[in-house]
Enzyme design. Sequence first.
Site, PDB file in Angstrom:
ATOM      1  CB  THR A  61      -0.939   0.031   1.215  1.00 45.87           C
ATOM      2  OG1 THR A  61      -0.156  -0.086   2.418  1.00 45.87           O
ATOM      3  CG2 THR A  61      -1.948  -1.100   1.157  1.00 45.87           C
ATOM      4  CE1 TYR A 124      -2.046   0.284  -3.155  1.00 42.00           C
ATOM      5  CE2 TYR A 124      -3.132   2.330  -3.780  1.00 42.00           C
ATOM      6  CZ  TYR A 124      -3.106   1.166  -3.040  1.00 42.00           C
ATOM      7  OH  TYR A 124      -4.151   0.877  -2.188  1.00 42.00           O
ATOM      8  CE  LYS A 128      -5.568  -2.982  -3.827  1.00 44.37           C
ATOM      9  NZ  LYS A 128      -5.598  -4.151  -2.891  1.00 44.37           N
TER      10      LYS A 128
END
Length: 278
Positions: A61, A124, A128
């Site tokens: 994250t 990121y 995802k």
Amino acid sequence: MKVIVTGAKGMLGRELVPFLKEKGFLVGEWDLPEWDIRKKEVIAGIEQERPEGIIHLAAFTDVDGAEEKRREAYEINFLGTANLVAGAERISAKFLYLSTDYVFDGKKHTPYSEEDAPHPLNYYGETKYLGEMVVKKLKRFFILRTAWLYSREGKNFVNAIKGKIERGEEIRVVDDQIGSPTYTKDLSVPIADLIKSESYGIYHITNSGFCSWFQFAREIGRILGVNKEIKPIKTEEAGRLARRPRYSVLDNSKYQRIFGKNLRAWPEALRECLRGKV
């Protein structure tokens, strides 16, 4: 209901696991070092435990860190998710995947709905979104996109600002990125709602309302009763590695329509986080 929660020791997992147990769930708490989702052994582990549902919170994250540690972010957010999906498919378990507002590019000026096409600006968000695509291969899946998560413990924006205030440090926060701060405690309820249901698909769920990071920081100071100057800056001045969407407010109306619930306004949730029950 028997479930596995990946990332059980993470910020959201520490809030969610005890909540689920209070609600009568049997919870398998998966996290490092016992369980590394990048390894194929997790598939056999799922087959052995045979949960009715898997709640997949584990993720890389660190948004800026993902730009430099691309392989690690890809392995955790995509390959790890693919392993868990393979396990869920073998036993026909429900699968809930926690995703992010950062799958969007922020070019809209109205809240993003579940039907809007993702277009991540950073790595990121890209990883995802890759995770989302592999989850959608399942028949019984939930993709829960949320935003700006924080809690009383752990590394998050609220604790970072609180720490700077306590140390008397200069606080400079961007005022041109808009989103919805979301308290981990409040997100636990819809996660339980979803995994118990048969209403599969994509959901956007955050605390109600929206603000800039600067307004968020200023509200933290106000609740703490500290007259500390917080300087608004532009994104370009922040010097961050990863690009961020300028507007990533999510439309929560689908969850409200199907489950008849609405998460409280973000300032109310923030007050409880910082000061206890309100």
